[in-house]
Design an enzyme around this catalytic site. Structure first.
Site, short mmCIF file in Angstrom:
data_model
loop_
_atom_site.label_atom_id
_atom_site.label_comp_id
_atom_site.label_asym_id
_atom_site.label_seq_id
_atom_site.Cartn_x
_atom_site.Cartn_y
_atom_site.Cartn_z
N ASP A 167 -15.33 -27.20 79.86
CA ASP A 167 -13.95 -27.67 79.87
C ASP A 167 -13.42 -27.52 81.29
OD1 ASP A 167 -13.51 -24.87 79.72
OD2 ASP A 167 -12.64 -24.96 77.71
N HIS A 173 -17.04 -23.31 82.08
CA HIS A 173 -15.59 -23.30 81.92
C HIS A 173 -15.01 -23.42 83.32
CE1 HIS A 173 -15.64 -22.48 77.67
NE2 HIS A 173 -16.52 -21.51 77.87
N GLU A 183 -20.52 -25.35 77.27
CA GLU A 183 -19.11 -25.12 76.90
C GLU A 183 -18.15 -25.74 77.91
OE1 GLU A 183 -18.38 -20.94 76.08
OE2 GLU A 183 -20.30 -20.69 75.09
N GLU A 190 -23.71 -13.85 77.79
CA GLU A 190 -22.93 -13.10 78.79
C GLU A 190 -23.41 -11.67 78.98
OE1 GLU A 190 -18.86 -13.53 77.47
OE2 GLU A 190 -18.86 -15.69 77.76
N ASN A 217 -27.20 -17.64 77.70
CA ASN A 217 -26.01 -18.46 77.94
C ASN A 217 -24.97 -17.61 78.66
OD1 ASN A 217 -24.40 -20.93 77.25
ND2 ASN A 217 -23.20 -19.53 75.97
C1 XIL Z 1 -13.85 -18.64 72.66
C2 XIL Z 1 -13.29 -19.50 71.53
O1 XIL Z 1 -13.10 -20.80 72.02
C3 XIL Z 1 -11.98 -18.93 71.02
O2 XIL Z 1 -11.60 -19.62 69.85
C4 XIL Z 1 -12.11 -17.44 70.71
O3 XIL Z 1 -10.84 -16.92 70.35
C5 XIL Z 1 -12.68 -16.70 71.91
O4 XIL Z 1 -13.91 -17.28 72.29
N1 XIL Z 1 -17.51 -17.98 76.19
C6 XIL Z 1 -18.12 -18.14 74.97
C7 XIL Z 1 -17.34 -18.67 73.83
O5 XIL Z 1 -19.33 -17.94 74.85
O6 XIL Z 1 -17.78 -18.14 72.61
C8 XIL Z 1 -15.86 -18.43 74.00
O7 XIL Z 1 -15.17 -19.08 72.93
C9 XIL Z 1 -15.39 -18.91 75.34
C10 XIL Z 1 -16.10 -18.19 76.46
#
Ligand code: XIL
Length: 377
Positions: free
Chosen positions: A293, A262, A291, A183, A226
């Protein structure tokens, strides 16, 4: 539903994704009564990792640390036997959700804590899984000693170098892909020159150093950029494309680009995901979905409607299909597989049900959509 939990302030800005046409094909096998889910089955033909084509990795985040520490359950990975069983059976790739982040693995300046990360890497080896390391250079979940410390530029540089050398070195040969930089761009495609301590204090070239140090510590690991909000062709993904081209021309060891994905049913599916991954692949990079979801606005009852689950399944299926269609996209990870431990309700007020299984591990249409898509691949 679990009792209401405190909602965290939204660090994670929701990006209105380019609205792609919403298509909601009727998925076979969905037409059961609410909540349209099935119990877990142990049959081999029902396993994502078994269905995956050779050389394709289907992964999940391993729940622990981060928001879990504030919940009323013990560490999921160490304590939840059913969770561990499904984790080993269904996936051939795992990503520590929080356990390799700075605040977890480097809690004090002169102390590393590898216990949780070691346990995941050991589990992965026992279950013939690969590991995605996450993450080395980020603006979030850094320990207070670092963010609030009073360090000179030389000290900070040495701290980062020591961290990368130590952490990557410890797991050398055992991590398939590292999210080296996480990020680093904002939604407009500008470097996070204020939020990111490393870029703020040391300038953008520190990103290059991070890749070089990681490569020295583990020459076999594939090193990734990422981010979220880079599923589509947009200002942010354009910024990555330009940066990666530049770094490759300089011979910097960058090997991959990944989209967190996400997603939310509030927005259209990013229909140009495949096209976007392809343009990074064309540079010779590995790509990945890291990641995934798909969250949704929950009705008053807290139980998603069948239409919502169908729409969610469609997003999961399309994200997987996009990755499968691109040469070099060999790693597809969902950010947790059960709603029991999802970060979504904690970070996004009113939203939830973002994973492929219910809180009691019932399989949602999204699980079946992944399974059948892998079987067809
Ligand atoms: C999130 C985790 O799922 C949580 O448990 C934590 O409190 C905060 O981070 N982008 C990312 C991940 O790269 O590391 C993040 O994970 C979600 C967004």
């Amino acid at each position: 539903m679990r009792p209401a939990r405190p909602i965290r302030s939204l660090r994670f800005t929701t990006v209105a994704l380019a609205t792609a046409a919403l298509t909601l094909p009727l998925l076979s096998g969905v037409a059961t009564a609410e909540p349209s889910v099935e119990r877990h089955s142990n049959a081999k033909h029902d396993r994502l990792r078994v269905a995956a084509p050779d050389g394709f990795f289907v992964g999940t985040a391993v729940a622990g640390g981060g928001h879990h520490l504030e919940q009323d359950y013990p560490d999921p990975f160490t304590h939840d036997k059913k969770y561990r069983k499904i984790l080993g059976q269904q996936f051939n790739s795992v990503s520590p959700e929080n356990q390799m982040k700075w605040e977890a693995i480097h809690p004090e300046r002169d102390r590393y804590d590898f216990a949780a990360a070691d346990a995941i890497v050991d589990f992965a080896e026992r279950h013939r899984q690969v590991v995605r390391g996450h993450t080395l250079l980020w603006h979030s979940q850094n320990p207070a000693w670092l963010e609030q410390g009073d360090f000179s530029k030389d000290e900070l540089r040495a701290i980062l170098r020591d961290h990368i050398t130590t952490v990557v070195g410890r797991y050398a040969g055992r991590i398939q892909q590292w999210d080296v930089a996480n990020e680093i761009f904002d939604g407009e495609g500008k470097l996070r020159t204020q939020e990111n301590i490393w870029i703020r204090e040391l300038g953008p070239d520190i990103v290059t150093d991070a890749f070089r140090w990681a490569h020295e510590a583990d020459p076999e690991a594939q090193l990734f950029f990422n981010d979220y909000g880079v599923e589509s062709v947009n200002a942010k993904s354009d910024a990555y494309l330009a940066l990666v081209k530049d770094l490759l021309a300089q011979g910097v060891p960058v090997h991959g680009f990944s989209a967190q994905a996400h997603l939310s049913t509030r927005y259209g599916f990013p229909g140009d995901l495949e096209q976007n991954l392809r343009r990074f692949g064309a540079l010779g990079l590995e790509t990945a979905v890291t990641e995934l979801d798909v969250r949704m606005d929950l009705p008053e009852s807290g139980v998603p409607t069948r239409a919502q689950l169908t729409q969610q399944a469609d997003y999961y299926q399309r994200a997987l299909s996009a990755c499968l269609a691109v040469d070099g996209c060999n790693s597809f990870t969902i950010w947790g597989f059960t709603d029991k431990y999802s970060w979504v309700p904690v970070f996004f007020e009113g939203e939830g049900s973002a994973t492929v299984m219910t809180e009691d591990f019932g399989r949602k249409p999204a699980f079946h959509a992944l399974l059948s898509t892998l079987k067809r691949a």
